[in-house]
Design a protein around this motif. Structure first.
Motif, PDB file in Angstrom:
ATOM      1  N   THR A 204       0.822  -1.210   0.000  1.00 52.12           N
ATOM      2  CA  THR A 204       0.000   0.000   0.000  1.00 52.12           C
ATOM      3  C   THR A 204       0.858   1.264   0.000  1.00 52.12           C
ATOM      4  N   LEU A 205       1.993   1.223   0.688  1.00 50.85           N
ATOM      5  CA  LEU A 205       2.909   2.355   0.671  1.00 50.85           C
ATOM      6  C   LEU A 205       3.515   2.527  -0.723  1.00 50.85           C
ATOM      7  N   HIS A 206       3.854   1.420  -1.353  1.00 49.66           N
ATOM      8  CA  HIS A 206       4.385   1.468  -2.716  1.00 49.66           C
ATOM      9  C   HIS A 206       3.357   2.063  -3.679  1.00 49.66           C
ATOM     10  N   GLU A 207       2.112   1.661  -3.549  1.00 51.93           N
ATOM     11  CA  GLU A 207       1.056   2.203  -4.408  1.00 51.93           C
ATOM     12  C   GLU A 207       0.890   3.704  -4.192  1.00 51.93           C
ATOM     13  N   SER A 208       0.964   4.144  -2.948  1.00 52.59           N
ATOM     14  CA  SER A 208       0.883   5.578  -2.654  1.00 52.59           C
ATOM     15  C   SER A 208       2.065   6.322  -3.264  1.00 52.59           C
ATOM     16  N   LEU A 209       3.244   5.741  -3.153  1.00 53.75           N
ATOM     17  CA  LEU A 209       4.437   6.343  -3.741  1.00 53.75           C
ATOM     18  C   LEU A 209       4.284   6.448  -5.253  1.00 53.75           C
ATOM     19  N   GLN A 210       3.839   5.392  -5.891  1.00 55.47           N
ATOM     20  CA  GLN A 210       3.651   5.416  -7.335  1.00 55.47           C
ATOM     21  C   GLN A 210       2.645   6.494  -7.742  1.00 55.47           C
ATOM     22  N   GLY A 211       1.556   6.611  -6.992  1.00 55.93           N
ATOM     23  CA  GLY A 211       0.568   7.654  -7.271  1.00 55.93           C
ATOM     24  C   GLY A 211       1.161   9.044  -7.152  1.00 55.93           C
ATOM     25  N   TYR A 212       1.974   9.249  -6.122  1.00 55.37           N
ATOM     26  CA  TYR A 212       2.619  10.537  -5.937  1.00 55.37           C
ATOM     27  C   TYR A 212       3.563  10.842  -7.098  1.00 55.37           C
ATOM     28  N   LEU A 213       4.374   9.871  -7.469  1.00 57.00           N
ATOM     29  CA  LEU A 213       5.343  10.075  -8.541  1.00 57.00           C
ATOM     30  C   LEU A 213       4.668  10.332  -9.883  1.00 57.00           C
ATOM     31  N   GLU A 214       3.513   9.724 -10.108  1.00 60.22           N
ATOM     32  CA  GLU A 214       2.783   9.954 -11.358  1.00 60.22           C
ATOM     33  C   GLU A 214       2.259  11.382 -11.458  1.00 60.22           C
ATOM     34  N   THR A 215       1.964  11.996 -10.321  1.00 65.44           N
ATOM     35  CA  THR A 215       1.411  13.351 -10.338  1.00 65.44           C
ATOM     36  C   THR A 215       2.469  14.426 -10.064  1.00 65.44           C
ATOM     37  N   HIS A 216       3.690  14.020  -9.777  1.00 63.74           N
ATOM     38  CA  HIS A 216       4.785  14.954  -9.520  1.00 63.74           C
ATOM     39  C   HIS A 216       6.002  14.520 -10.342  1.00 63.74           C
ATOM     40  N   PRO A 217       6.014  14.835 -11.631  1.00 64.52           N
ATOM     41  CA  PRO A 217       7.071  14.331 -12.519  1.00 64.52           C
ATOM     42  C   PRO A 217       8.473  14.853 -12.195  1.00 64.52           C
ATOM     43  N   ASP A 218       8.581  15.919 -11.407  1.00 63.20           N
ATOM     44  CA  ASP A 218       9.903  16.427 -11.047  1.00 63.20           C
ATOM     45  C   ASP A 218      10.516  15.663  -9.881  1.00 63.20           C
ATOM     46  N   TRP A 219       9.783  14.724  -9.297  1.00 60.46           N
ATOM     47  CA  TRP A 219      10.292  13.882  -8.212  1.00 60.46           C
ATOM     48  C   TRP A 219      10.514  12.481  -8.759  1.00 60.46           C
ATOM     49  N   ASP A 220      11.471  11.766  -8.148  1.00 58.94           N
ATOM     50  CA  ASP A 220      11.659  10.349  -8.430  1.00 58.94           C
ATOM     51  C   ASP A 220      11.781   9.610  -7.097  1.00 58.94           C
ATOM     52  N   GLN A 221      11.821   8.298  -7.173  1.00 60.00           N
ATOM     53  CA  GLN A 221      11.837   7.474  -5.961  1.00 60.00           C
ATOM     54  C   GLN A 221      13.030   7.809  -5.069  1.00 60.00           C
ATOM     55  N   ASP A 222      14.195   8.012  -5.650  1.00 60.88           N
ATOM     56  CA  ASP A 222      15.383   8.325  -4.851  1.00 60.88           C
ATOM     57  C   ASP A 222      15.225   9.652  -4.119  1.00 60.88           C
ATOM     58  N   ARG A 223      14.645  10.634  -4.784  1.00 64.96           N
ATOM     59  CA  ARG A 223      14.451  11.944  -4.156  1.00 64.96           C
ATOM     60  C   ARG A 223      13.458  11.846  -3.000  1.00 64.96           C
ATOM     61  N   VAL A 224      12.387  11.095  -3.183  1.00 65.35           N
ATOM     62  CA  VAL A 224      11.394  10.912  -2.112  1.00 65.35           C
ATOM     63  C   VAL A 224      12.029  10.227  -0.906  1.00 65.35           C
ATOM     64  N   PHE A 225      12.781   9.152  -1.143  1.00 61.97           N
ATOM     65  CA  PHE A 225      13.402   8.438  -0.037  1.00 61.97           C
ATOM     66  C   PHE A 225      14.430   9.295   0.685  1.00 61.97           C
ATOM     67  N   SER A 226      15.195  10.074  -0.054  1.00 67.61           N
ATOM     68  CA  SER A 226      16.186  10.947   0.565  1.00 67.61           C
ATOM     69  C   SER A 226      15.515  11.989   1.454  1.00 67.61           C
ATOM     70  N   ALA A 227      14.440  12.594   0.949  1.00 65.65           N
ATOM     71  CA  ALA A 227      13.710  13.586   1.747  1.00 65.65           C
ATOM     72  C   ALA A 227      13.088  12.936   2.985  1.00 65.65           C
ATOM     73  N   ALA A 228      12.470  11.787   2.807  1.00 62.47           N
ATOM     74  CA  ALA A 228      11.800  11.120   3.925  1.00 62.47           C
ATOM     75  C   ALA A 228      12.792  10.677   4.996  1.00 62.47           C
ATOM     76  N   LEU A 229      13.893  10.094   4.587  1.00 68.00           N
ATOM     77  CA  LEU A 229      14.877   9.609   5.554  1.00 68.00           C
ATOM     78  C   LEU A 229      15.548  10.767   6.292  1.00 68.00           C
ATOM     79  N   SER A 230      15.902  11.826   5.577  1.00 70.12           N
ATOM     80  CA  SER A 230      16.547  12.950   6.250  1.00 70.12           C
ATOM     81  C   SER A 230      15.578  13.639   7.209  1.00 70.12           C
ATOM     82  N   LEU A 231      14.297  13.748   6.839  1.00 69.60           N
ATOM     83  CA  LEU A 231      13.314  14.335   7.752  1.00 69.60           C
ATOM     84  C   LEU A 231      13.136  13.465   8.989  1.00 69.60           C
ATOM     85  N   PHE A 232      13.081  12.152   8.806  1.00 69.52           N
ATOM     86  CA  PHE A 232      12.975  11.243   9.946  1.00 69.52           C
ATOM     87  C   PHE A 232      14.147  11.436  10.902  1.00 69.52           C
ATOM     88  N   LEU A 233      15.349  11.517  10.359  1.00 73.62           N
ATOM     89  CA  LEU A 233      16.529  11.685  11.208  1.00 73.62           C
ATOM     90  C   LEU A 233      16.515  13.032  11.920  1.00 73.62           C
TER      91      LEU A 233
END
Length: 76
Positions: free
Chosen positions: A14-43
């Motif tokens: 379900t998280l993967h599906e949400s990520l795919q939906g986000y990436l489809e509507t935000h073409p300037d983002w990719d999976q690596d950019r999302v993970f980098s932002a999420a991990l750095s915010l978590f830290l």
């Protein structure tokens, strides 16, 4: 020097599906950019140690988080 490390991680479908939906509507983002932002915010949100090393790590995570959010070179 800006180096990268590859990470292999399993995430819930379900998280993967949400990520795919986000990436489809935000073409300037990719999976690596999302993970980098999420991990750095978590830290940033969970770093509670006040040692000099921890503070340096927090500053680096903040820099990476902001760079990830505001980078526009991926539009090319």
């Amino acid at each position: 020097m800006n180096t990268s490390v590859s990470i292999f991680a399993e995430i819930p479908e379900t998280l993967h599906e949400s990520l795919q939906g986000y990436l489809e509507t935000h073409p300037d983002w990719d999976q690596d950019r999302v993970f980098s932002a999420a991990l750095s915010l978590f830290l940033l949100q969970n770093g509670r140690n006040n040692t000099p090393e921890a503070l340096q790590s927090c500053r680096q995570a903040a820099r990476i988080y902001l760079e990830t959010l505001f980078q526009s070179d991926r539009l090319a």
